[in-house]
Design a protein around this motif. Sequence first.
Motif, short mmCIF file in Angstrom:
data_model
loop_
_atom_site.label_atom_id
_atom_site.label_comp_id
_atom_site.label_asym_id
_atom_site.label_seq_id
_atom_site.Cartn_x
_atom_site.Cartn_y
_atom_site.Cartn_z
N ALA A 33 0.83 -1.18 -0.31
CA ALA A 33 -0.14 0.22 -0.22
C ALA A 33 0.87 1.15 -0.32
O ALA A 33 1.70 1.05 1.16
CB ALA A 33 -1.14 0.08 1.38
N GLU A 34 0.49 1.79 -1.08
CA GLU A 34 1.86 3.33 -1.19
C GLU A 34 1.19 4.57 -0.03
O GLU A 34 0.09 4.42 0.02
CB GLU A 34 1.21 4.42 -2.13
CG GLU A 34 1.67 3.57 -3.38
CD GLU A 34 2.14 4.09 -4.89
OE1 GLU A 34 2.10 5.01 -4.95
OE2 GLU A 34 1.95 3.71 -5.73
N PRO A 35 2.03 4.74 0.92
CA PRO A 35 1.85 5.55 1.84
C PRO A 35 1.55 7.32 1.23
O PRO A 35 1.58 7.18 -0.16
CB PRO A 35 3.36 6.38 2.66
CG PRO A 35 4.05 6.05 1.41
CD PRO A 35 3.38 4.83 0.63
N LYS A 36 1.00 7.91 2.09
CA LYS A 36 -0.09 9.81 1.59
C LYS A 36 1.42 10.33 1.30
O LYS A 36 1.69 10.62 2.40
CB LYS A 36 -0.93 9.86 2.45
CG LYS A 36 -1.54 11.32 1.74
CD LYS A 36 -3.35 11.36 2.48
CE LYS A 36 -3.61 12.29 2.28
NZ LYS A 36 -4.81 13.46 3.32
N VAL A 37 1.27 11.38 0.43
CA VAL A 37 2.28 11.57 -0.48
C VAL A 37 2.06 13.07 0.57
O VAL A 37 0.74 13.48 -0.01
CB VAL A 37 2.67 11.73 -1.46
CG1 VAL A 37 3.85 12.78 -2.25
CG2 VAL A 37 3.30 10.55 -1.87
#
Length: 59
Positions: free
Chosen positions: A16-20
């Motif tokens: 899961a990609e972290p929020k930028v």
Amino acid sequence: MPYTTEEGGRLNNFAAEPKVYQAEPPTKAQQRNYIIMGIVSAVLISGLVFVAFSVSSVS
């Protein structure tokens, strides 16, 4: 979990990609604290070097 199905039915799992988000500059209080910590660190390192040279037998 996000995943894709590739050729042959294999599943490919992705993290899961972290929020930028954009970093914020430090506040005046944080800047002051960084300066104080830098000075304390420099004094500590200088003291340790002084002690190391004073107890060593190198002339």
